[in-house]
Design a protein around this motif. Sequence first.
Motif, PDB file in Angstrom:
ATOM      1  N   ALA A   1      50.582  24.962  54.263  1.00  0.00           N
ATOM      2  CA  ALA A   1      51.722  25.378  53.439  1.00  0.00           C
ATOM      3  C   ALA A   1      52.189  24.276  52.499  1.00  0.00           C
ATOM      4  O   ALA A   1      52.859  24.562  51.498  1.00  0.00           O
ATOM      5  CB  ALA A   1      52.877  25.812  54.340  1.00  0.00           C
ATOM      6  N   LEU A   2      51.859  23.037  52.798  1.00  0.00           N
ATOM      7  CA  LEU A   2      52.256  21.931  51.916  1.00  0.00           C
ATOM      8  C   LEU A   2      51.452  21.915  50.618  1.00  0.00           C
ATOM      9  O   LEU A   2      51.895  21.341  49.622  1.00  0.00           O
ATOM     10  CB  LEU A   2      52.075  20.600  52.652  1.00  0.00           C
ATOM     11  N   ALA A   3      50.299  22.557  50.625  1.00  0.00           N
ATOM     12  CA  ALA A   3      49.442  22.584  49.440  1.00  0.00           C
ATOM     13  C   ALA A   3      49.942  23.626  48.441  1.00  0.00           C
ATOM     14  O   ALA A   3      50.489  24.661  48.820  1.00  0.00           O
ATOM     15  CB  ALA A   3      48.004  22.888  49.842  1.00  0.00           C
ATOM     16  N   ALA A   4      49.735  23.351  47.174  1.00  0.00           N
ATOM     17  CA  ALA A   4      50.128  24.296  46.124  1.00  0.00           C
ATOM     18  C   ALA A   4      49.288  25.561  46.206  1.00  0.00           C
ATOM     19  O   ALA A   4      48.086  25.493  46.486  1.00  0.00           O
ATOM     20  CB  ALA A   4      49.971  23.653  44.756  1.00  0.00           C
ATOM     21  N   PRO A   5      49.891  26.740  45.985  1.00  0.00           N
ATOM     22  CA  PRO A   5      49.134  27.997  46.043  1.00  0.00           C
ATOM     23  C   PRO A   5      48.175  28.106  44.863  1.00  0.00           C
ATOM     24  O   PRO A   5      48.343  27.446  43.841  1.00  0.00           O
ATOM     25  CB  PRO A   5      50.222  29.066  45.975  1.00  0.00           C
ATOM     26  N   THR A   6      47.185  28.968  45.021  1.00  0.00           N
ATOM     27  CA  THR A   6      46.169  29.125  43.974  1.00  0.00           C
ATOM     28  C   THR A   6      46.015  30.570  43.496  1.00  0.00           C
ATOM     29  O   THR A   6      45.210  30.831  42.608  1.00  0.00           O
ATOM     30  CB  THR A   6      44.799  28.636  44.492  1.00  0.00           C
ATOM     31  N   SER A   7      46.777  31.518  44.068  1.00  0.00           N
ATOM     32  CA  SER A   7      46.593  32.925  43.720  1.00  0.00           C
ATOM     33  C   SER A   7      47.944  33.620  43.587  1.00  0.00           C
ATOM     34  O   SER A   7      48.891  33.307  44.312  1.00  0.00           O
ATOM     35  CB  SER A   7      45.762  33.630  44.798  1.00  0.00           C
ATOM     36  N   ILE A   8      48.020  34.589  42.684  1.00  0.00           N
ATOM     37  CA  ILE A   8      49.236  35.391  42.561  1.00  0.00           C
ATOM     38  C   ILE A   8      49.314  36.458  43.652  1.00  0.00           C
ATOM     39  O   ILE A   8      50.320  37.159  43.773  1.00  0.00           O
ATOM     40  CB  ILE A   8      49.344  36.052  41.173  1.00  0.00           C
ATOM     41  N   GLY A   9      48.262  36.614  44.425  1.00  0.00           N
ATOM     42  CA  GLY A   9      48.281  37.544  45.554  1.00  0.00           C
ATOM     43  C   GLY A   9      47.713  38.910  45.255  1.00  0.00           C
ATOM     44  O   GLY A   9      47.684  39.776  46.135  1.00  0.00           O
ATOM     45  N   VAL A  10      47.231  39.130  44.054  1.00  0.00           N
ATOM     46  CA  VAL A  10      46.586  40.391  43.698  1.00  0.00           C
ATOM     47  C   VAL A  10      45.493  40.076  42.673  1.00  0.00           C
ATOM     48  O   VAL A  10      45.689  39.251  41.775  1.00  0.00           O
ATOM     49  CB  VAL A  10      47.612  41.403  43.123  1.00  0.00           C
ATOM     50  N   ASP A  11      44.326  40.717  42.824  1.00  0.00           N
ATOM     51  CA  ASP A  11      43.231  40.422  41.897  1.00  0.00           C
ATOM     52  C   ASP A  11      42.514  41.666  41.388  1.00  0.00           C
ATOM     53  O   ASP A  11      41.575  41.562  40.596  1.00  0.00           O
ATOM     54  CB  ASP A  11      42.214  39.487  42.550  1.00  0.00           C
ATOM     55  N   ALA A  12      42.964  42.852  41.803  1.00  0.00           N
ATOM     56  CA  ALA A  12      42.308  44.087  41.367  1.00  0.00           C
ATOM     57  C   ALA A  12      42.912  44.571  40.051  1.00  0.00           C
ATOM     58  O   ALA A  12      44.121  44.819  39.973  1.00  0.00           O
ATOM     59  CB  ALA A  12      42.461  45.163  42.437  1.00  0.00           C
ATOM     60  N   PRO A  13      42.109  44.712  39.011  1.00  0.00           N
ATOM     61  CA  PRO A  13      42.644  45.220  37.738  1.00  0.00           C
ATOM     62  C   PRO A  13      43.085  46.680  37.874  1.00  0.00           C
ATOM     63  O   PRO A  13      42.601  47.421  38.737  1.00  0.00           O
ATOM     64  CB  PRO A  13      41.440  45.112  36.785  1.00  0.00           C
ATOM     65  N   LEU A  14      44.019  47.081  37.028  1.00  0.00           N
ATOM     66  CA  LEU A  14      44.380  48.498  36.943  1.00  0.00           C
ATOM     67  C   LEU A  14      43.242  49.257  36.256  1.00  0.00           C
ATOM     68  O   LEU A  14      42.563  48.710  35.384  1.00  0.00           O
ATOM     69  CB  LEU A  14      45.663  48.669  36.145  1.00  0.00           C
ATOM     70  N   PRO A  15      43.023  50.499  36.646  1.00  0.00           N
ATOM     71  CA  PRO A  15      41.960  51.282  35.999  1.00  0.00           C
ATOM     72  C   PRO A  15      42.154  51.394  34.493  1.00  0.00           C
ATOM     73  O   PRO A  15      41.187  51.419  33.735  1.00  0.00           O
ATOM     74  CB  PRO A  15      42.058  52.654  36.670  1.00  0.00           C
ATOM     75  N   ALA A  16      43.428  51.453  34.080  1.00  0.00           N
ATOM     76  CA  ALA A  16      43.742  51.532  32.650  1.00  0.00           C
ATOM     77  C   ALA A  16      45.154  51.016  32.445  1.00  0.00           C
ATOM     78  O   ALA A  16      45.967  51.018  33.372  1.00  0.00           O
ATOM     79  CB  ALA A  16      43.641  52.981  32.161  1.00  0.00           C
ATOM     80  N   ALA A  17      45.434  50.561  31.237  1.00  0.00           N
ATOM     81  CA  ALA A  17      46.788  50.079  30.949  1.00  0.00           C
ATOM     82  C   ALA A  17      47.785  51.218  31.125  1.00  0.00           C
ATOM     83  O   ALA A  17      47.557  52.335  30.643  1.00  0.00           O
ATOM     84  CB  ALA A  17      46.853  49.543  29.525  1.00  0.00           C
ATOM     85  N   PRO A  18      48.915  50.983  31.829  1.00  0.00           N
ATOM     86  CA  PRO A  18      49.898  52.049  32.051  1.00  0.00           C
ATOM     87  C   PRO A  18      50.514  52.534  30.732  1.00  0.00           C
ATOM     88  O   PRO A  18      50.634  51.763  29.770  1.00  0.00           O
ATOM     89  CB  PRO A  18      50.957  51.365  32.931  1.00  0.00           C
TER      90      PRO A  18
END
Length: 419
Positions: free
Chosen positions: A56-73
């Motif tokens: 937990a002391l290390a800086a995070p590397t991900s926003i927690g989601v990586d799946a693109p949306l099928p199309a722009a909303p």
Amino acid sequence: MRKSLVATVLTASVLVLAACAMPADDPNFNGGAGGEVIDASAAASAAADQAAMTDALAAPTSIGVDAPLPAAPAAGASIISLTDGSEFEAVFETGLSEAASALGWTVESVTVDPADPAAAGTAFDDAVAKKPAGIHITGEFADALAANLPAAETAGIPVVCTGCSGESTSGINTSIDGTEQNMAWGDVLASYVIENQYEGEDAGVQYFSVLGGAVADFNLEFSTSLLNQCRNCSATESIVDPMMVDLADPAAVAAFVVGEMSTSLGAWALLDTGALSGGVADGLATDPMLLSPVALIGRGAAAGDIEALKSLGGAAPAPSAAASASADAAAADEGAVAGRTPEQAAALQAWIGIPQPVMAWRVIDQFARLIGGGEPATGPLPSQLLTAATVADAALDANGNYIGIADYQDQFKALWGVK
């Protein structure tokens, strides 16, 4: 309001005495074997907790989601968000509007008085009547809305809750800042306390809790993890009830916290939200009634808490150094009590950094997935244990708020297919 520390200690003593009361000649008594299993299990659990704290002391590397949306909303959607109107939550609401704007959406923030039991239900019913594309709530309102949530489900309006306890259902999504992540944060802070005890200390923690949602999971896990790692440590709760303390008044909150600590046997104060932190550190540092210097820790650092950590200017003293200084003081004065100096207590400040702006973008991302018929994202928020040693390298926005991931907006826009 505050549970008795004496009662907690007496309860623990009774349990220990009961465990020791079984005679060795009892046919059901198995001397040593059970204790070895328990000790081995406890040691393994403590080792895992310490490893999690190191991570937990290390800086995070991900926003927690990586799946693109099928199309722009499609543009034009409207989201209504219920908020308590605090400065702390205003950071989230600003991020929510910025994220919505990137999709051509709008956000209406509705302030709900947490001291009015009927206010949340009324505001939620009014929101449903407006037929928005989605409604956002926080865990502090969830219990009060139990009877109102079905109306949104009937109307086909998705509800996303940040800081809600329990699993997601068809009527409400609770995966962001939910139970699992709050329990992990509780483990981390408990391990931090254990790691930074001075020699001979049985850490006593007074934790200050707000009502409702996954903060209850955080507090319970913190207490459980602390006691699992240290048999003689204690965790005692002080509830910051909005009916008794004006949460929008930092001076009132600080006075409550300092007043509780002045009669507490603990040398650690834990705030379960940065919304409570305004003025607390200064109050604890200057109050002459405290029985000992208090180390302040918390969940969800506000910009002011981060600035306070940065002002410490580097690494906190190692536990051995604090213990050595305490021993020297005791040796110099037979009447002195081993413990921390005020400077050492101040240097041990630590906060779980929870990125309110990123959490807001995650909420808009979640609505885009739910509205578009996609699978909701369930990854953790980027977070970090912020201390005097780690805060210098933490990713912050222009206002000093913790964001964890410097380019989070660009990452979300790429997943959404917008510029």
